[in-house]
Design an enzyme around this catalytic site. Structure first.
Site, mmCIF file in Angstrom:
data_model
loop_
_atom_site.group_PDB
_atom_site.id
_atom_site.type_symbol
_atom_site.label_atom_id
_atom_site.label_comp_id
_atom_site.label_asym_id
_atom_site.label_seq_id
_atom_site.Cartn_x
_atom_site.Cartn_y
_atom_site.Cartn_z
ATOM 1 N N GLY A 56 -18.743 49.803 46.557
ATOM 2 C CA GLY A 56 -18.128 51.126 46.521
ATOM 3 C C GLY A 56 -17.167 51.406 47.649
ATOM 4 O O GLY A 56 -16.973 52.572 48.003
ATOM 5 N N GLU A 113 -41.624 26.386 31.559
ATOM 6 C CA GLU A 113 -41.677 27.761 32.060
ATOM 7 C C GLU A 113 -43.110 28.175 32.388
ATOM 8 O O GLU A 113 -43.336 28.945 33.326
ATOM 9 C CB GLU A 113 -41.071 28.720 31.032
ATOM 10 C CG GLU A 113 -39.645 28.391 30.611
ATOM 11 C CD GLU A 113 -38.694 28.242 31.782
ATOM 12 O OE1 GLU A 113 -38.925 28.891 32.830
ATOM 13 O OE2 GLU A 113 -37.733 27.472 31.676
ATOM 14 N N THR A 119 -13.781 50.970 47.761
ATOM 15 C CA THR A 119 -12.599 51.660 47.249
ATOM 16 C C THR A 119 -12.945 53.069 46.805
ATOM 17 O O THR A 119 -12.194 54.022 47.055
ATOM 18 C CB THR A 119 -11.995 50.862 46.088
ATOM 19 O OG1 THR A 119 -11.714 49.532 46.521
ATOM 20 C CG2 THR A 119 -10.710 51.510 45.603
ATOM 21 N N ASP A 176 -33.616 23.689 39.415
ATOM 22 C CA ASP A 176 -34.742 23.935 40.318
ATOM 23 C C ASP A 176 -34.675 23.028 41.543
ATOM 24 O O ASP A 176 -34.952 23.457 42.668
ATOM 25 C CB ASP A 176 -36.060 23.701 39.585
ATOM 26 C CG ASP A 176 -36.199 24.600 38.357
ATOM 27 O OD1 ASP A 176 -35.730 25.750 38.439
ATOM 28 O OD2 ASP A 176 -36.761 24.150 37.350
ATOM 29 N N GLY A 193 -18.250 45.230 45.087
ATOM 30 C CA GLY A 193 -18.917 46.150 44.181
ATOM 31 C C GLY A 193 -19.772 47.203 44.833
ATOM 32 O O GLY A 193 -20.446 47.971 44.130
ATOM 33 N N HIS A 243 -43.811 27.057 35.921
ATOM 34 C CA HIS A 243 -43.271 27.993 36.920
ATOM 35 C C HIS A 243 -44.187 29.204 37.061
ATOM 36 O O HIS A 243 -44.527 29.621 38.177
ATOM 37 C CB HIS A 243 -41.873 28.458 36.501
ATOM 38 C CG HIS A 243 -40.794 27.442 36.695
ATOM 39 N ND1 HIS A 243 -40.604 26.758 37.862
ATOM 40 C CD2 HIS A 243 -39.824 27.003 35.850
ATOM 41 C CE1 HIS A 243 -39.565 25.942 37.746
ATOM 42 N NE2 HIS A 243 -39.082 26.070 36.523
#
Length: 649
Positions: A212, A430, A214, A507, A210, A433
């Site tokens: 670039g 969460e 090509t 995790d 991805g 974290h």
């Protein structure tokens, strides 16, 4: 430029098929009518002897004598027919004696032609169908048709539509400048040849998917305005030995006819792997194909004006003979773009999208570290689709933010119904974290925390670096270990040891892999020293990768002990933070339950002021923390059966 060259005035294949099948239908209809007409009798069939008896009786009024059939009328106007018998010379006299009116039937030439046509029609149909089928096989198979099995599958691209230039390639300026010399040579070869210089015969583009590669190769052809052949490395390899080598020869023959030109081989690692490590005919075929490619690129016969450009994301598996000077003289690295490169790439893709005034490409580029050019193109496309879905005329910054969340965290699972206990478990996980991340100076800043299910995760805390990172330090790795353990520690502190869920499996996997790399690859263990104890190697027959530990039994035990010590060190640091700031843990979890999604600035504001400045913010909510060992049921698995996403750490 991305349209295959076709011969001019080429007939429409649909019209050709229509004419062929129409002709077959008409021929069958004609045959049926001929056979049907031949079988129709002109009257009652009688035997020849019966005919002679009726002539003698005088019941026959008229006859029509033909070459093979005699037809006539009886006295009661009844029609009859009989087959004429050769050798009856007295028939005419008998008819005259019986006063029978006699006429003759002239043989029609058309009947003979129709007879010949009917007899030969089946053979003509068989030959026509066989010829048509053979043409379809050859055309449908292209280079792999019945008569072109060894022909090259390279496609010649022209400039009819979509010509790509260097203006369409952004974010990889160094790679573009390195290839600019090839373009200048193709435009003016004499400028280099008169000084004795020779253009590189090949350039190998190396980079992640991805980035670039090509697009860059197409831009070279667009700038130079020369023919551009494109083919994939897998198009050479077949199960039959020798076919790939034949296709390589045919490809270079086509290139010589169109020189100067560019031949682009995408994913060359499919055919250019190391020789000598294969077993079986498949690898014999691949090695023969590679040998022929090596000879064509730099053998006894020079290929002037043909420049080979290849792309791969696995340069480590290529054969050394392919990389030597004279073949692929240059290895051009096409990297993941930095923040400036991402801004330029976004500007290229945003030209096709109507933008609102509040869109800032620099802000989007800062929030997308690690994105390749393809990822950024997908981001712009997702934002445009979101704006269209919301019936907007312009794509605003909100659409880009929502599209970024969708690409990085997954699609919101709005149809998923979670119980209040599961939401509470997710919110504290969460919050653990996020709180550990805030208290770790080396941790990346928090971009967003959410308990809305996205992708396979029930919640996520996303951290984004303030700038592009090209190396990671020991203190940041220890901080990441502590942040990864924050969710599990929060569950144990709030809900008790027996209520810890399986949501931390992702995790734990992330922390274990990080600690393993620190010990075995990056030399960050004081007991083991700066040595590499593990290396990657290519799998059997080139399929996949495996790791090999370069240590004995005692050293492996020490490695396991060091990995465990690092992970448990992160667990200890997370425990110290969350136990000392349990009130903030409750505050942050309650805010997540209230708003479901919090930005990094809102989390920092909540930690400093104890509230969030939002128009919909409640005035001083009363937070009642749950008691240890409460009857909250165990939360389900939170990463599609595998735990929470590592990115959410």
């Amino acid at each position: 430029m991305d349209e295959n060259r076709e011969p001019e005035n080429q007939p429409n294949p649909w019209m050709k098929s229509l004419f062929v099948w129409g002709g077959i239908f008409l021929a069958l209809l004609l045959a049926v009518s001929m056979f049907g007409g031949a079988s129709e009798a002109p009257g009652t069939a009688i035997s020849y002897s019966d005919f002679k008896d009726r002539v003698a009786e005088g019941t026959v009024e008229s006859v029509e004598i033909g070459p093979e059939v005699i037809t006539g009328t009886l006295g009661n106007e009844q029609r009859f027919s009989t087959v004429r018998v050769e050798g009856d010379s007295g028939l005419i006299d008998e008819l005259q004696d019986a006063d029978v009116q006699i006429t003759g039937a002239q043989a029609e030439s058309g009947n003979m032609l129709l007879y010949i046509l009917v007899q030969t029609l089946p053979f003509l149909l068989i030959l026509g169908i066989a010829f048509f089928a053979l043409r379809q096989v050859q055309k449908g198979g292209g280079a792999g048709g019945a008569m072109g099995f060894g022909k090259s599958k390279a496609k010649l691209l022209t400039e009819k539509q979509g010509r790509v230039t260097f203006d369409d390639v952004a974010g990889i300026d160094e790679a573009r400048e390195e290839l600019q010399e090839i373009v200048e040579f193709l435009k003016d070869p004499s400028r280099f040849s008169k000084l004795g210089g020779q253009i590189p015969k090949g350039a190998l583009l190396v980079g992640s998917p991805g980035t670039g590669k090509t697009l860059l190769a197409r831009a070279i052809a667009g700038e130079a305005r020369v023919p551009f052949f494109t083919i994939s490395g897998s198009d050479f390899v077949e199960m039959f030995v020798g076919v790939g080598a034949s296709r390589v020869r045919d490809m270079f023959e086509q290139a010589k006819k169109n020189a100067p030109c560019i031949v682009f081989i995408d994913e060359i690692d499919a055919v250019g792997r190391h020789r000598g490590n294969g077993i079986g005919n498949s690898n014999d075929e691949r090695e023969q194909t590679l040998n022929q490619l090596l000879v064509e690129m730099d053998g006894f016969e020079a290929n002037e004006g043909i420049i080979i450009i290849a792309a791969t994301n696995r340069p480590d598996v290529l054969d050394p003979a392919l990389l030597r000077p004279g073949r692929f003289d240059r290895q051009v690295v096409v990297p993941i773009p930095d923040i400036d490169g991402r801004e330029k790439i976004l500007a290229v893709h945003m030209k096709k999208v109507p933008l609102a005034p509040d869109v800032n490409p620099r802000t989007i580029a800062r929030g997308t570290p690690g994105f390749s050019g393809a990822d950024l193109a997908n981001l712009v496309n997702e934002a445009a689709l979101l704006a269209a879905r919301r019936n907007k005329r312009l794509v605003a910054m909100q659409e880009f933010e929502d599209a970024k969340d969708k690409v990085m965290m997954g699609t919101e699972r709005k149809s998923m119904v979670m119980t209040e206990d599961e939401k509470k478990m997710t919110a504290y996980h969460e919050a653990g974290h996020a709180l550990v991340s805030i208290n770790e100076p080396a941790s990346d800043p928090i971009h967003k925390a959410t308990i809305i299910p996205r992708g396979r995760a029930l919640g996520m805390v996303m951290r984004l670096p303030e700038r592009d990172n090209y190396s990671y330090h020991r203190d940041k790795m220890h901080a990441n270990l502590a942040v990864a353990m924050g969710g599990r520690v929060a569950e144990e502190i709030i809900f008790g040891h027996d209520k810890v869920s399986s949501g931390a499996s992702g995790d734990i996997q992330y922390a274990t892999d990080l600690a393993k790399n620190m010990v075995t690859k990056w030399g960050m263990s004081d007991k083991l020293g700066p040595l590499m104890y593990e290396q990657s190697q290519e799998g059997y027959l080139g399929m996949g990768q495996s790791t090999r530990t370069m240590a004995g039994a005692e050293t492996n035990k020490l490695i396991d002990a060091e990995i465990k010590e690092l992970v448990e060190g992160g667990l200890k640091r997370a425990t110290e933070v969350l136990t000392s700031q349990e009130d903030k843990l409750h505050l942050l979890a309650q805010a997540l339950l209230e708003y479901e999604t919090l930005s990094g600035d809102e989390i920092n504001q909540l930690m400093q002021n104890g509230k969030i400045d939002r128009p919909d913010a409640p005035s001083g909510p009363v937070i009642v923390p749950p008691a240890h060992g409460s009857s909250i049921p165990k939360a389900g698995k939170r990463f599609g059966g595998e735990g929470e996403a590592p990115q959410g750490a």
